[in-house]
Enzyme design. Structure first.
Site, PDB file in Angstrom:
ATOM      1  N   MET A  30     -25.206   0.996  31.344  1.00  0.00           N
ATOM      2  CA  MET A  30     -24.139  -0.405  30.735  1.00  0.00           C
ATOM      3  C   MET A  30     -22.866  -0.562  31.654  1.00  0.00           C
ATOM      4  SD  MET A  30     -22.898  -1.323  28.233  1.00  0.00           S
ATOM      5  CE  MET A  30     -23.969  -0.744  27.181  1.00  0.00           C
ATOM      6  N   PRO A  31     -22.364   0.217  31.105  1.00  0.00           N
ATOM      7  CA  PRO A  31     -20.484   0.387  30.894  1.00  0.00           C
ATOM      8  C   PRO A  31     -20.277   1.458  32.711  1.00  0.00           C
ATOM      9  CG  PRO A  31     -20.938   1.685  28.755  1.00  0.00           C
ATOM     10  CD  PRO A  31     -22.719   1.092  29.791  1.00  0.00           C
ATOM     11  N   LEU A  32     -19.209   0.441  32.943  1.00  0.00           N
ATOM     12  CA  LEU A  32     -18.588   0.395  33.887  1.00  0.00           C
ATOM     13  C   LEU A  32     -16.685   0.509  33.463  1.00  0.00           C
ATOM     14  CD1 LEU A  32     -18.285   0.424  37.216  1.00  0.00           C
ATOM     15  CD2 LEU A  32     -17.388  -1.504  36.721  1.00  0.00           C
ATOM     16  N   ASP A  34     -26.303   6.193  32.202  1.00  0.00           N
ATOM     17  CA  ASP A  34     -25.871   4.814  32.615  1.00  0.00           C
ATOM     18  C   ASP A  34     -24.396   6.012  32.804  1.00  0.00           C
ATOM     19  OD1 ASP A  34     -24.771   3.172  32.179  1.00  0.00           O
ATOM     20  OD2 ASP A  34     -25.764   2.505  30.890  1.00  0.00           O
ATOM     21  N   THR A  55     -15.839  -2.139  31.397  1.00  0.00           N
ATOM     22  CA  THR A  55     -16.624  -3.186  31.078  1.00  0.00           C
ATOM     23  C   THR A  55     -17.966  -3.053  30.506  1.00  0.00           C
ATOM     24  OG1 THR A  55     -15.479  -3.919  32.633  1.00  0.00           O
ATOM     25  CG2 THR A  55     -17.229  -5.075  32.610  1.00  0.00           C
TER      26      THR A  55
END
Length: 126
Positions: free
Chosen positions: A1-3, A38, A72
């Site tokens: 989920m983090p970019l 992720d 993000t």
């Protein structure tokens, strides 16, 4: 989920870039409960005339080794978790590839879960 987006001056070795990517991923796993696999990390290297920063903003003496990290992620983490993440990234970058903590700039962008599509045109978290 983090970019994750990493911006830095051009000229670092592949091993140094790998250390940055690995350090951030490990820090997020340890402090932000990011699941295994992720991992979405972009590295952008810039020529000197494309990388502008203040070398002394807030009394922090930065060098041309400055690394700017923008993450993000989903909303909902505590201030303590965010502080732990910042600390962990700075410590890991200091250990490998040997950055000074003054040269680690981190910006966190929080978004709602429905603002992600990981593929197939589907909002997997909505």
């Amino acid at each position: 989920m983090p970019l994750v987006r990493i911006a830095l001056r051009r000229g670092k070795s592949p091993a140094q870039l790998a250390a940055l990517r690995n350090g951030i991923y490990q820090a997020m796993r340890e402090t932000f409960n990011v699941p295994e696999d992720d991992r979405f990390i972009l590295v952008n290297q810039h020529d000197a005339d494309e990388f502008d920063y203040d070398p002394n903003y807030l009394g922090i003496a930065r060098s041309d080794d400055l690394v700017i990290v923008q993450i993000t992620c989903n909303q909902g983490r505590t201030v303590e978790q965010k502080q732990a993440l910042y600390r962990s990234i700075a410590e890991k970058f200091s250990a490998d590839p040997g950055l000074r903590p003054e040269d680690v700039f981190i910006n966190l962008l929080e978004v709602a879960k429905e603002n992600w599509s990981f593929g197939n045109g589907i909002a997997q978290y909505a």
